[in-house]
Design a protein around this motif. Structure first.
Motif, PDB file in Angstrom:
ATOM      1  N   VAL A  87       3.993  42.428  15.299  1.00 48.33           N
ATOM      2  CA  VAL A  87       2.753  41.758  14.901  1.00 48.33           C
ATOM      3  C   VAL A  87       2.272  42.359  13.586  1.00 48.33           C
ATOM      4  N   PHE A  88       1.936  41.480  12.650  1.00 48.21           N
ATOM      5  CA  PHE A  88       1.462  41.908  11.334  1.00 48.21           C
ATOM      6  C   PHE A  88      -0.045  41.646  11.240  1.00 48.21           C
ATOM      7  N   GLY A  89      -0.663  42.175  10.208  1.00 49.06           N
ATOM      8  CA  GLY A  89      -2.099  41.932  10.064  1.00 49.06           C
ATOM      9  C   GLY A  89      -2.810  42.916   9.175  1.00 49.06           C
ATOM     10  N   ARG A  90      -2.404  42.989   7.907  1.00 50.70           N
ATOM     11  CA  ARG A  90      -3.033  43.920   6.967  1.00 50.70           C
ATOM     12  C   ARG A  90      -4.547  43.750   6.904  1.00 50.70           C
ATOM     13  N   THR A  91      -5.003  42.496   6.882  1.00 56.46           N
ATOM     14  CA  THR A  91      -6.445  42.240   6.800  1.00 56.46           C
ATOM     15  C   THR A  91      -6.964  41.563   8.064  1.00 56.46           C
ATOM     16  N   GLY A  92      -6.138  41.500   9.094  1.00 58.22           N
ATOM     17  CA  GLY A  92      -6.515  40.848  10.340  1.00 58.22           C
ATOM     18  C   GLY A  92      -7.564  41.643  11.089  1.00 58.22           C
ATOM     19  N   PRO A 151       4.775  45.757  10.145  1.00 51.69           N
ATOM     20  CA  PRO A 151       4.129  45.455  11.429  1.00 51.69           C
ATOM     21  C   PRO A 151       3.243  46.607  11.877  1.00 51.69           C
ATOM     22  N   ILE A 152       2.124  46.252  12.510  1.00 54.50           N
ATOM     23  CA  ILE A 152       1.178  47.273  12.961  1.00 54.50           C
ATOM     24  C   ILE A 152       1.075  47.348  14.474  1.00 54.50           C
ATOM     25  N   ALA A 153       1.633  46.340  15.169  1.00 53.27           N
ATOM     26  CA  ALA A 153       1.536  46.292  16.628  1.00 53.27           C
ATOM     27  C   ALA A 153       2.696  45.466  17.171  1.00 53.27           C
ATOM     28  N   ASP A 154       2.762  45.355  18.499  1.00 51.79           N
ATOM     29  CA  ASP A 154       3.818  44.572  19.155  1.00 51.79           C
ATOM     30  C   ASP A 154       3.213  43.693  20.224  1.00 51.79           C
ATOM     31  N   LEU A 155       3.822  42.512  20.399  1.00 48.75           N
ATOM     32  CA  LEU A 155       3.416  41.561  21.427  1.00 48.75           C
ATOM     33  C   LEU A 155       4.656  41.144  22.196  1.00 48.75           C
TER      34      LEU A 155
END
Length: 432
Positions: free
Chosen positions: A153-158, A144-148
């Motif tokens: 929240v994940f998103g390697r290429t987001g 995970p790179i962030a939190d909601l």
């Protein structure tokens, strides 16, 4: 710069004094807007998320442009599409690095980078065997790179977000003045299309190439084939404005597949021959037949084009106004590609979206003992670390005209509309 007063960091890098996360380089707690798909029942929305601290080889960039790939249509526009974790939508983008983790070595703060759909670690088995378009680093790491609101929240290429956080293996430094809108096309679709004709398929001078599909992937393949010196480039596409654009970008001929819907089994067909009488395949063979092909002892004997490129796939949604091809599943095209390719030719495929129970059926003798070369893969053979700079160079010199297919831009708040226009094929490509 993002505005406000500034402080000087190491190497002359300017950071904003009003943003403590940038100054400390941790980024933890930094708020930003992102287009997030957070459960299976709801469509994604632009929401505020909170960045986690940068560790290891993570890179944080401020996104300037991100292309809306058709393969994300179901995730964005079709309710009920399954998701197992909250994810920032997107398949790469272009931006400016604002912070890096302690193990990053290939890029630096304030550097311009492209965030690609595929990793290129350079160390896994696939990378070491010249297939970095199938790098294993992406499959091995997903944190995970962030939190909601307490949810990871994940998103390697987001990159449908103000900021993107990803591993260093996904980013490549850029040294070009080409616009971010144009470069964003390289992250997935154009990088794939160029790779299909410039990397996997051994397109040579004076060869014949047939390309199925004139979306952003197929049109990029057209330009790649032209750069490689193909003499005849035939594009098969049901939408008229895309056929016209294909000719402007280098196609020598265009064909509407909806004019060739006749396809029937051949009675008592030999095991090592064609299984269907297909009007489209017969037409394309006729178009690529050379004057001396009936003179086997004089260099003739070819029975199809040198190279066949497939950039069609299955339709996830029916366009509201424009025509579809004869088979919206895309499976017929895969069979046609195999049948059309010459006995020693190359067939490059990249599409997705076919029905889960669909199969391509090949004559066993051709599969086991034939000499056709089939190269599959959504990366098209592109090595992002090597080829991103190379493709940008072709754009700088005008040999590749990505601007012609980067059709329409949208702000982050209108991301869903951008995907809808993409789904309806109203323009070649949309960029957020």
């Amino acid at each position: 710069a993002v505005g406000g007063s500034a402080a000087l960091l190491a190497d002359g890098v300017v950071a904003q004094t009003q943003a403590p996360a940038v100054l400390t380089n941790t980024q933890a707690g930094r708020r930003f807007k992102a287009f997030v798909k957070y459960n299976s029942s709801d469509l994604p929305n632009v929401v505020d998320v909170t960045a986690r601290g940068l560790t290891g080889n993570l890179v944080l960039l401020r996104v300037e442009a991100a292309q809306t790939c058709y393969t994300s249509i179901d995730q964005v526009l079709i309710p009920g599409t399954p998701t197992t974790q909250a994810t920032i939508v997107g398949q790469g983008g272009v931006g400016i690095v604002e912070a890096v983790g302690p193990q990053v070595i290939s890029t630096r703060v304030c550097g311009r980078v492209i965030l690609n759909l595929h990793a290129a670690c350079g160390r896994c088995h696939n990378c070491l065997h010249m297939r970095s378009d199938k790098c294993r680093a992406g499959a091995a790491t997903n944190t995970p790179i962030a939190d909601l609101t307490g949810m990871p929240v994940f998103g390697r290429t987001g990159a449908m977000s103000e900021l993107a956080i990803t591993g260093e293996e996904y980013v490549t430094p850029l040294f070009t003045d080409v616009s971010s809108v144009e470069i964003s096309m390289l992250t997935c679709v154009s990088g794939c299309g160029l790779g299909m004709t410039m990397t996997n398929a051994p397109v040579e001078v004076a060869s014949d190439v047939v390309i199925f599909g004139a979306g952003p992937v197929g049109l990029s393949a057209v330009m790649g084939a032209k750069v490689k010196g193909a003499s005849r480039i035939i594009v098969v596409e049901p939408i008229s404005y895309r056929r016209e654009l294909a000719q402007k970008l280098g196609a020598t001929d265009v064909v509407d597949p909806n004019q060739f819907k006749d396809r029937a089994p051949i009675p008592n067909a030999p095991a090592n021959g064609d299984r269907f009488r297909d009007g489209l395949v017969e037409r394309l063979r006729e178009m690529t037949r050379r004057k001396y092909d009936d003179r086997v002892w004089s260099g003739g004997g070819r029975n199809g084009p040198d190279h066949v490129i497939e950039a069609v796939g299955g339709d996830k949604l029916k366009p509201r106004r424009l025509p579809q091809g004869p088979d919206p599943t895309g499976v017929t095209v895969l069979n046609q590609c195999w049948e059309l390719g010459s006995s020693i030719g190359s067939i490059v495929t990249c599409s997705v979206g076919h029905p889960s129970d669909a199969f391509v059926r090949l004559p066993a003798s051709q599969w086991a003992d034939g000499a056709k070369h089939h190269w599959p893969g959504t990366g098209g053979g592109t090595n992002d670390r090597r080829d991103s700079q190379r493709y940008c160079r072709l754009m700088e010199t005008g040999q590749v005209n990505i601007k012609a297919i980067a059709s329409r831009t949208y702000p982050l708040a209108e991301t869903r509309e951008a995907y809808q226009v993409c789904a309806d094929s109203e323009v070649v490509a949309t960029i957020v």
